[in-house]
Design an enzyme around this catalytic site. Structure first.
Site, PDB file in Angstrom:
ATOM      1  N   THR A  28       0.815  -1.213   0.000  1.00 28.69           N
ATOM      2  CA  THR A  28       0.000   0.000   0.000  1.00 28.69           C
ATOM      3  C   THR A  28       0.854   1.271   0.000  1.00 28.69           C
ATOM      4  O   THR A  28       0.513   2.257  -0.652  1.00 28.69           O
ATOM      5  CB  THR A  28      -0.929  -0.026   1.238  1.00 28.69           C
ATOM      6  OG1 THR A  28      -1.615  -1.285   1.247  1.00 28.69           O
ATOM      7  CG2 THR A  28      -1.932   1.096   1.209  1.00 28.69           C
ATOM      8  N   HIS A  69      -1.650  14.463   4.310  1.00 22.31           N
ATOM      9  CA  HIS A  69      -2.974  15.020   4.616  1.00 22.31           C
ATOM     10  C   HIS A  69      -2.957  15.937   5.834  1.00 22.31           C
ATOM     11  O   HIS A  69      -2.180  15.742   6.762  1.00 22.31           O
ATOM     12  CB  HIS A  69      -3.969  13.884   4.847  1.00 22.31           C
ATOM     13  CG  HIS A  69      -4.339  13.157   3.595  1.00 22.31           C
ATOM     14  ND1 HIS A  69      -5.190  13.692   2.661  1.00 22.31           N
ATOM     15  CD2 HIS A  69      -3.960  11.946   3.111  1.00 22.31           C
ATOM     16  CE1 HIS A  69      -5.331  12.842   1.664  1.00 22.31           C
ATOM     17  NE2 HIS A  69      -4.586  11.767   1.901  1.00 22.31           N
ATOM     18  N   SER A 111      -5.358   5.335   4.407  1.00 21.46           N
ATOM     19  CA  SER A 111      -5.205   6.783   4.406  1.00 21.46           C
ATOM     20  C   SER A 111      -5.811   7.338   5.692  1.00 21.46           C
ATOM     21  O   SER A 111      -6.910   6.928   6.066  1.00 21.46           O
ATOM     22  CB  SER A 111      -5.944   7.381   3.200  1.00 21.46           C
ATOM     23  OG  SER A 111      -5.850   8.773   3.223  1.00 21.46           O
ATOM     24  N   CYS A 165       8.752   7.150 -21.860  1.00 24.34           N
ATOM     25  CA  CYS A 165       9.066   5.951 -22.667  1.00 24.34           C
ATOM     26  C   CYS A 165       9.058   4.695 -21.815  1.00 24.34           C
ATOM     27  O   CYS A 165       9.246   3.600 -22.328  1.00 24.34           O
ATOM     28  CB  CYS A 165      10.365   6.121 -23.464  1.00 24.34           C
ATOM     29  SG  CYS A 165      11.872   5.659 -22.615  1.00 24.34           S
ATOM     30  N   CYS A 210      16.156   3.182 -21.317  1.00 25.00           N
ATOM     31  CA  CYS A 210      17.115   2.941 -20.236  1.00 25.00           C
ATOM     32  C   CYS A 210      17.103   1.537 -19.678  1.00 25.00           C
ATOM     33  O   CYS A 210      18.093   1.105 -19.095  1.00 25.00           O
ATOM     34  CB  CYS A 210      16.928   3.961 -19.117  1.00 25.00           C
ATOM     35  SG  CYS A 210      15.323   3.859 -18.296  1.00 25.00           S
TER      36      CYS A 210
END
Lengths: 484, 420
Positions: A43, A52, A346, A445, A450
């Site tokens: 998570t 927050h 959250s 991309c 890379c």
């Protein structure tokens, strides 16, 4: 005889890593056990990255209190740990006139909970801040910010390690046996001992508790899908913008969040699912994310998607439940010397350090905790080429051949930064591990240029055989071997 | 910037692939003195260096060369002409004043160029860009990345593969993976026709009995760590998956060949106008972008199917850049430009504008396959070019040279397709 620790923390998310770090402030041996091949793979690595303010949670709840405390200290901690943080503020916007009362309720709730810098804004004030947002007014929260939740978690783990904690990856606890007053934690053939266990296993908190003989928890995974927009959209938004939360949807609603790296996130959805591992995205939800996003900011219509991802909230209340599932942090009622954390969704990222301090207080009820004289809260961060001014860039290149080569074009990452990421203190050598630490492969991309260079570096400079190169976890092989 | 050394070039070419090399050599041949090629790789040649199959150069040389062979010819020509090729050098910034910032073995440098040629090539459209739903396990590669792994790094990417999209690189990788012992289950194409050249469909799929599933799309990728299953469904005429037509393929690898996008971060940075049709810069017949003295060619301008055409186009850009530094900016600013309008059935036309009096080469692509058509380039009542085509497909670029320039009074030039 297995190695013994005073405290074992199970779970290498933001909360587990914060706990490990805070425990290191005291004279004791600490181990953190993570089932994945890196920290922040659950998570903690799959959310909006918003710090927050604390007005969304019922006043007096643990979540509200720790969120306000965490938000107040977050910028300082990010400075200490060398983690990006941006004080953006946040807008909760009323899209319809009938949303206005909800803004007032949020304002009252926030003020009651001690949230600073809250104001009701007129449509004009809102437009002055975010010209693309057409609202009937908004709640402005000045203390809200954004961070990179993965780098934050990595930094906590690295700082814990630097202060003496042992971080053990790929250790999926499958048994927690009692041994005297303490425990033996097992993962397959491996085992280690601990006097105390702190269960910060997130989505698996109920299972880890049950392994230790405590069946009092149940976690309900609730999936949230996200879209990541190309940086070309960055100019369209500088503030996280949320709709008025609707009761019973299991989340804060689909919102728009600028990231510290310059992208915009759309999401998350909220959908209860049975799996604790299914972080896949779905066509139906992604279509809805777009609709909701365009309601907030119509100008996004021309934006391009870089990638999509999903995260799972670890809820303690099932779908349809009307009651608020507060953070749970407590001594196990069934098993001595076990501290459980459950339902840390959250604002768990924001509250991670207050949660960790709370765990330390609970632990101090069981054993004396003595502050260590040599705890060092700071962590050095490697210098970034992309954010450095021209003069600094020139000096970096002059001093270091590895700073004269760009490996990732989209995000302007030098070979030096790749090598720094590869030499990370946790010893993570996966492509994703390099990606999250350096930003290589995260641009438009998506590693098209890379990733071959990262794989070549692993093989040619670190001696990793192609068949042993991993995208992420142990089974995430990338190559079968050499071409015959 | 304090103590900053600025190096000056007549022409700075960004990108040392086939377009950049040909443009640089042409600029030198046309009289530009100091011509620089800025190439990020240790070896110039661009994407050709990973294209070990043959078929390059049939138009230009009448020979079937491999990618590295074709690139080698242009690399030698550029070197012989005295082009300064700076490898391992990434161009990070470009301004409208033709100031560049580069990073390479010589450090972090600033350059000022009399003219700039954009020849950065293209990049692949990704899974994220086309939003294939499902999990994000290991084992999903774009075709170009897969090709680099196999051909440049000698690393094998899987055992059972599904190819998504029928672009040329995907078709070539279907064959390449098969030759390396992988089982290629199918190529899935959303459109009713292949995205790649007909010769690649025959030589890479039909010759190896690899099915091409037209009008199909991937609706889900599954696999917790590595790809385990892919769901493919038929699509209706609107391109939406038809429920009930799903079929699940067990595989460990997905190779995406779903489109190429001109690489134009630098062009955008400099403020050049970009066409939503091509993804490349809007150019006139001299291949000059909306910024005076900045030219574009090759796949950075629009995606080509044959490198031979890239080389020819790049030579035009090189010659234009040399002419620009001879004439200076002012001479060109007053030119009136005649817009070219793609007619019905035409997806795009490059260039976007013509200079009155210039005899330009016109490149275009059609929107869908068609047969027995005639393409005309018209300026008012005058036909500037016309040719008949037994067959036209979006995969194959059409090129027409104007047999006469557009008259000075022309309002717009139109490219029209009609029944033959």
């Amino acid at each position: 005889m297995e190695k013994r620790f005073d405290v074992a923390v199970v779970g290498g998310g933001a909360v587990g890593c914060a706990i490990a770090r805070e425990l290191c402030r005291y004279e004791q041996s600490v181990v953190l056990l993570e089932k994945e091949s890196d920290v922040a793979r659950g998570t903690s690595g799959r959310n909006s990255g918003v710090v927050h303010a604390g007005f969304n949670n019922p006043p007096g709840s643990l979540a509200a209190r720790l969120c306000v405390e965490g938000c107040a200290g977050f910028a300082t901690v990010c400075r200490e740990l060398g983690v990006p943080y941006s004080s953006t503020g946040k807008l909760v916007v009323a899209l319809e006139p009938e949303d206005a009362p909800a803004l007032e309720r949020l304002l009252a709730q926030g003020r009651q909970g001690g949230v600073p810098e809250l104001e009701l804004w007129t449509p004009r004030q809102t437009r002055a801040r975010e010209p693309g947002i057409a609202s009937c007014g908004a709640l402005w929260s000045g203390s809200t910010g954004i961070t990179n939740p993965i780098l934050y978690t990595v930094a906590l783990a690295e700082n814990a390690q630097a202060n003496g904690a042992e971080i053990i990856l790929d250790f999926a606890v499958d048994a927690v046996d009692r041994a005297g007053d303490g425990f033996i934690l097992r993962a397959g053939e491996r085992a280690l001992g601990a006097d105390f266990v702190v269960n910060a296993a997130g989505l698996y908190a109920d299972r880890v508790a049950a392994l230790a003989g405590d069946e009092n928890y149940r976690i309900y995974p609730c999936r949230g899908e996200y879209l990541v927009l190309d940086k070309q959209a960055a100019a369209l938004l500088r503030t996280p913008v949320y709709p008025v939360p609707r009761p019973g949807v299991g989340g804060l609603g689909v919102h728009l969040t600028p990231t510290v790296d310059g992208n915009i996130l759309i999401g998350p959805s909220a959908e209860y699912i049975d799996s604790r591992a299914d972080t896949g995205t779905t066509a139906a939800v992604i279509e809805r994310l777009w609709e909701e996003a365009l309601r907030l900011l119509p100008a996004l219509a021309q934006s391009r998607v870089v990638t999509a991802y999903a995260g799972l909230r670890s809820k303690t209340v099932p779908a349809g439940a009307q009651n608020f599932g507060d953070f749970i942090v407590e001594h196990s009622r069934a098993t001595p010397n076990l501290i459980n954390l459950a339902g840390i969704e959250s604002p768990g990222l924001t509250a991670s350090l207050p949660l960790a301090r709370l765990v330390c207080r609970l632990l101090s009820e069981k054993k004396p905790l003595k502050l260590k004289a040599d705890f060092r809260p700071e962590r050095q961060r490697g210098e970034e080429f992309r954010s450095s001014p021209p003069e600094r860039r020139r000096a970096m290149a002059a001093a270091d051949p590895a700073a004269r080569e760009i490996v990732c074009r989209c995000e302007t990452v030098t070979r030096r930064e790749i090598l720094t990421a590869l030499d990370n203190p946790l010893g993570v050598r996966s492509l994703t591990g390099i990606k999250v630490r350096s930003r290589a492969m995260t641009g438009r991309c998506q590693g098209g240029y890379c990733q071959q260079r990262l794989a070549a570096t692993l093989r040619d400079e670190y001696g990793v055989r192609p068949e042993d190169i991993r995208l992420d976890g142990r089974e995430a092989w990338v190559f079968t071997g050499e071409v015959k | 910037m304090r103590g900053e050394k600025i190096f000056r070039a007549d022409v700075a070419v960004i990108g040392g692939g086939p377009a950049g090399l040909a443009a640089a050599a042409a600029a030198r041949a046309a009289g530009a003195e100091r011509v620089l090629v800025l190439e990020r790789e240790p070896l110039a040649g661009g994407i050709l260096n990973q294209c070990i199959h043959d078929g390059f150069g049939l138009v230009r040389f009448g020979e079937a060369l491999t990618g590295p062979e074709y690139a080698g010819r242009f690399l030698r020509a550029a070197e012989e002409r005295g082009v300064d090729i700076r490898t391992r050098t990434m161009t990070l910034e470009l301004t409208a004043e033709r100031r560049l910032r580069t990073l390479g073995p010589r450090g972090y440098e600033t350059a000022e160029a009399g003219a700039v040629i954009l020849a950065m090539g293209c990049r692949e459209r990704t899974r994220g860009a086309i939003q294939i739903p499902g999990a994000r396990p290991a084992g999903v590669f774009t075709a170009g990345v897969a090709q680099y792994y196999l051909n440049r790094q000698n690393m094998m990417i899987g055992r059972r593969a599904l190819i998504v999209g029928s672009g040329d690189v995907g078709l070539i990788m279907a064959r390449r993976l098969t030759l390396e012992g992988a089982r290629v289950l199918a190529v899935v194409e959303k459109l009713p026709y292949a995205g790649g050249l007909a010769r690649n469909v025959v030589q890479c799929l039909e010759d190896y009995d690899i099915p091409l599933l037209l009008n199909h799309t991937v609706t889900r990728i599954e696999g917790e760590r590595r790809v385990e299953r892919v769901t493919v469904a038929r699509v209706d005429e609107a391109g939406r998956a038809v429920p009930g037509t799903e079929r699940v393929w067990a595989c460990d690898t997905v190779v995406l060949s779903v489109g190429l996008i001109p690489e134009n971060e630098l062009a955008l940075q400099a403020g050049a106008e970009i066409s939503p049709l091509t993804g490349g810069a809007v150019v006139n017949g001299d291949l000059q972008t909306s910024i005076p003295g900045v030219f574009a060619c090759g796949n950075a301008l629009h995606v080509h199917d044959l490198v031979d055409h890239v080389s020819a186009e790049a030579e035009t850009a090189g010659q234009s850049a040399a002419a620009f530094i001879r004439a200076g900016t002012a001479a060109r600013a007053e030119d009136r430009l005649i817009p070219i309008r793609p007619g019905a059935g035409v997806r795009y036309v490059v260039p976007f504008f013509l200079r009155p009096g210039a005899r330009s080469l016109i490149s275009l692509r059609v929107k869908e396959p068609m047969s027995r058509r005639r393409i005309e380039v018209r300026a008012g009542g005058r036909v500037l070019a016309a040719r008949k085509f037994p067959r036209l497909t979006p995969a194959e670029m059409v090129r027409l040279t104007l047999r006469e320039p557009a008259p000075p009074e022309t309002e717009t030039v139109e490219v029209m397709i009609s029944d033959d």
